[in-house]
Enzyme design. Structure first.
Site, mmCIF file in Angstrom:
data_model
loop_
_atom_site.group_PDB
_atom_site.id
_atom_site.type_symbol
_atom_site.label_atom_id
_atom_site.label_comp_id
_atom_site.label_asym_id
_atom_site.label_seq_id
_atom_site.Cartn_x
_atom_site.Cartn_y
_atom_site.Cartn_z
ATOM 1 N N HIS A 196 0.844 -1.209 0.000
ATOM 2 C CA HIS A 196 0.000 0.000 0.000
ATOM 3 C C HIS A 196 0.872 1.249 0.000
ATOM 4 O O HIS A 196 0.421 2.331 -0.367
ATOM 5 C CB HIS A 196 -0.961 0.002 1.198
ATOM 6 C CG HIS A 196 -0.268 0.076 2.521
ATOM 7 N ND1 HIS A 196 0.538 -0.936 2.972
ATOM 8 C CD2 HIS A 196 -0.218 1.049 3.458
ATOM 9 C CE1 HIS A 196 1.042 -0.585 4.149
ATOM 10 N NE2 HIS A 196 0.604 0.605 4.464
ATOM 11 N N ARG A 197 2.119 1.088 0.457
ATOM 12 C CA ARG A 197 3.137 2.136 0.312
ATOM 13 C C ARG A 197 4.352 1.439 -0.294
ATOM 14 O O ARG A 197 4.648 0.289 0.040
ATOM 15 C CB ARG A 197 3.568 2.685 1.671
ATOM 16 C CG ARG A 197 2.480 3.374 2.446
ATOM 17 C CD ARG A 197 2.473 4.881 2.163
ATOM 18 N NE ARG A 197 1.511 5.551 3.014
ATOM 19 C CZ ARG A 197 0.212 5.660 2.737
ATOM 20 N NH1 ARG A 197 -0.273 5.117 1.637
ATOM 21 N NH2 ARG A 197 -0.603 6.309 3.547
ATOM 22 N N LYS A 229 9.648 -2.604 2.755
ATOM 23 C CA LYS A 229 10.922 -2.449 3.488
ATOM 24 C C LYS A 229 11.059 -3.500 4.572
ATOM 25 O O LYS A 229 10.090 -3.890 5.213
ATOM 26 C CB LYS A 229 10.910 -1.047 4.132
ATOM 27 C CG LYS A 229 12.218 -0.600 4.688
ATOM 28 C CD LYS A 229 13.112 -0.010 3.636
ATOM 29 C CE LYS A 229 14.493 0.303 4.180
ATOM 30 N NZ LYS A 229 15.328 -0.906 4.376
ATOM 31 N N LYS A 260 4.706 -2.084 11.808
ATOM 32 C CA LYS A 260 5.743 -1.231 12.398
ATOM 33 C C LYS A 260 5.850 0.087 11.625
ATOM 34 O O LYS A 260 5.824 1.162 12.209
ATOM 35 C CB LYS A 260 7.071 -1.994 12.320
ATOM 36 C CG LYS A 260 8.179 -1.453 13.164
ATOM 37 C CD LYS A 260 9.501 -2.179 12.906
ATOM 38 C CE LYS A 260 9.453 -3.665 13.198
ATOM 39 N NZ LYS A 260 10.802 -4.296 13.113
ATOM 40 N N ASP A 301 4.796 5.982 11.212
ATOM 41 C CA ASP A 301 4.700 6.880 10.055
ATOM 42 C C ASP A 301 5.928 6.852 9.163
ATOM 43 O O ASP A 301 6.422 7.896 8.727
ATOM 44 C CB ASP A 301 4.422 8.327 10.504
ATOM 45 C CG ASP A 301 3.001 8.498 11.005
ATOM 46 O OD1 ASP A 301 2.110 7.812 10.479
ATOM 47 O OD2 ASP A 301 2.790 9.296 11.927
ATOM 48 N N LYS A 320 10.384 -8.797 4.231
ATOM 49 C CA LYS A 320 11.478 -9.416 4.994
ATOM 50 C C LYS A 320 12.117 -10.488 4.140
ATOM 51 O O LYS A 320 11.448 -11.114 3.316
ATOM 52 C CB LYS A 320 10.924 -10.059 6.273
ATOM 53 C CG LYS A 320 11.952 -10.248 7.348
ATOM 54 C CD LYS A 320 12.214 -8.932 8.046
ATOM 55 C CE LYS A 320 13.061 -9.051 9.264
ATOM 56 N NZ LYS A 320 12.887 -7.891 10.134
ATOM 57 N N SER A 333 16.545 3.854 8.612
ATOM 58 C CA SER A 333 16.645 3.372 7.229
ATOM 59 C C SER A 333 15.891 4.313 6.282
ATOM 60 O O SER A 333 16.330 4.592 5.163
ATOM 61 C CB SER A 333 16.033 1.976 7.096
ATOM 62 O OG SER A 333 16.965 0.982 7.450
HETATM 63 N N1 GLU Z 1 15.683 -5.466 10.354
HETATM 64 C C1 GLU Z 1 15.188 -4.296 10.956
HETATM 65 C C2 GLU Z 1 13.771 -4.501 11.465
HETATM 66 O O1 GLU Z 1 13.347 -5.609 11.692
HETATM 67 C C3 GLU Z 1 15.351 -3.070 10.068
HETATM 68 C C4 GLU Z 1 14.536 -3.038 8.844
HETATM 69 C C5 GLU Z 1 14.888 -1.875 7.911
HETATM 70 O O2 GLU Z 1 15.666 -1.036 8.287
HETATM 71 O O3 GLU Z 1 14.338 -1.872 6.801
HETATM 72 O O4 GLU Z 1 13.051 -3.588 11.726
#
Ligand code: GLU
Length: 475
Positions: free
Chosen positions: A69-70, A74, A98, A103, A110, A367
């Protein structure tokens, strides 16, 4: 591409689903939207051969995209011998919630590679990582616009640099190639403050908790972080930094540190930096002179303390040991350290839990800053730092003239100093952690149906995600 496999009631993904379902029931979302939010968008499984010491070995890896949706989606990539598809999907889902909670405008993803990194040399790891990256890029699961990995368990700056370099060679015409992965070394397009970001976020989260007397009372904790007795499980990147900052800057007493081979404890407090250095030098903290060692790492979670920070792996507190936990506050620095059943047992005992989707969001938050830095091709603060310094100097001089007294050297330097990239990263991270907690606090105390911070966090995240579905519709 593999389909989502059926997960058993005790699997990691079903634990996450059960927690999310509880939030759905409070929100009264229609079943279709709830299902769309919960479903894992796609999962890639790759099997690829690499020639190691003259022999061909086949490696298995995954990359799950939970939501789009975005974009980009990540989330980190872990290298671990216990990884499987169920775990990757559960972790991708946690990334979605998360990011929404804090935001960070990303979807959730993952990745994992089924490997024991300790069995391979640096060069072999490079070969394997580059080969895995090739698979991800070829199959559309790694790209600055759509899917951006980061470090996780068993990976760090080194692996991220190899991933970025492999992507660059495959896409030399992509001007934004550096943004294809975050958590890179600073000299390869990384951002200052990313390595310690998750641990720093844990510290900021706990500090914010201590600013809310009502929540402190619920946890049966007195005001003030100084002197609180803290147990940390895991001395990896997250646990080490969280424990170190809390000890050095907030004066907490780290009374025990738990690792895979045992626990080191000291009622008067351990020096985290010394324990860490000792462990690096000797491979274990067994013989560390500043504390008492015991091999009973499982039982150590049950030791008496004010704050317990599980910063290692998932499902460490289950219905088997939950009733014996004595902490007043549990801060989930790892992903999924408490199972669904254990969560209820702990809450019934009056233990307050700060949930993973909030507590460890510092990593992905920084990040996000790194990704923006890569897209803008300029370090934060580069344009304005000296200008701010100049203006600060003028201001300090005017102040001295107006008051007729000289400013102290420290006040002057505070006024004059322009913000560095690290200052800005910390400020952005602190702001993110404070805002998210305040939203959780408000949600928790404004709805009788919400009894805990985890439910509050999921309710906020799902509300935001569902809004994006409702606003643009399902395509
Ligand atoms: N592995 C980290 C997490 O579980 C960082 C993820 C990221 O920076 O994209 O939140």
């Amino acid at each position: 591409m593999a389909n989502k496999k059926q997960s058993s009631a005790s699997s990691f993904s079903s634990n996450v689903d059960r927690m999310v379902d509880h939030a759905f029931s409070i929100l009264n979302l229609d079943a279709g939207t709830a299902q769309a939010i919960k479903a894992c968008d796609s999962v890639l499984q790759v099997k690829f051969p690499v020639k190691i010491r003259g022999e061909i070995q086949t490696f298995t890896g995954w990359r799950a995209v939970h939501s789009t949706h975005r974009l980009p989606a990540k989330g980190g990539i872990r290298f671990a011998a216990y990884s499987d598809q169920d775990e990757v999907e559960a972790l991708a889902a946690l990334m979605t919630y998360k990011c929404a909670l804090v935001d960070v405008p990303f979807g959730g993803s993952k990745g994992a590679l089924h490997i024991d990194p300790s069995q391979y040399s640096r060069d072999e790891m490079q070969l394997i990582t580059r080969r895995y990256t090739l698979e991800l890029v070829r199959k559309g699961f790694l790209n600055p616009a759509t899917n951006v990995p980061a470090p996780d368990v068993g990976t760090g700056q080194r692996e991220m640099a190899w991933i970025a370099d492999t992507y660059k060679h495959l896409n030399p015409e992509d001007i934004n190639y550096q943004a294809c992965v975050t958590g890179k070394p600073v000299q390869q397009g990384g951002i200052r403050g990313r390595v310690e970001a998750t641990g720093r976020g844990v510290q900021y989260a706990i500090r914010e908790f201590f600013r809310h007397p009502r929540d402190l009372t619920a946890a049966n904790l007195s005001a003030g972080l100084a002197g609180k007795r803290v147990i940390v499980q895991g001395l990896g990147n997250v646990g080490y930094h969280a424990a170190k900052f809390l000890q050095e800057e907030d004066d907490v007493k780290i009374t025990a540190i738990i690792e895979y081979d045992g626990v080191i404890s000291n009622e008067n407090g351990l020096n985290v930096e010394e324990v860490y250095r000792f462990k690096i030098e000797h491979g274990s903290f067994k013989e560390f002179p500043g504390g008492t060692f015991s091999p009973d790492n499982k039982g150590a979670l049950e030791m008496e303390c004010d704050i317990l920070i599980p910063a290692a792996l998932e499902r460490q507190i289950s219905k088997e040991n939950a009733s014996r936990i004595q902490a007043k506050l549990i801060v989930e620095a790892a992903n999924g350290p408490i199972t669904f059943d254990a969560d209820k047992i702990l809450r019934d005992k009056g233990i307050v839990i700060m949930p993973d989707v909030y507590v460890n969001a510092g990593g992905v938050t920084v990040s996000y800053f790194e990704w923006i830095r890569n897209l803008s091709h300029i370090r934060f603060g580069r344009m304005e730092r000296r200008y701010d310094e100049l203006r600060g100097n003028e201001y300090a001089t005017l102040l001295e003239e107006a008051t007729g007294s000289k400013l102290s050297a420290s006040t002057r330097s505070m006024i004059v100093r322009g913000a560095s990239e690290l200052d800005l990263v910390r400020s952005g991270l602190d702001d993110t952690m404070r805002n998210a907690y305040q939203e959780m606090h408000e949600t928790l105390h404004s709805n009788d149906k919400i009894a805990d911070l985890r439910t509050a966090a999921f309710v906020i995240a799902i509300r935001k995600i569902s809004r994006s579905y409702l606003d643009v519709g399902i395509y």
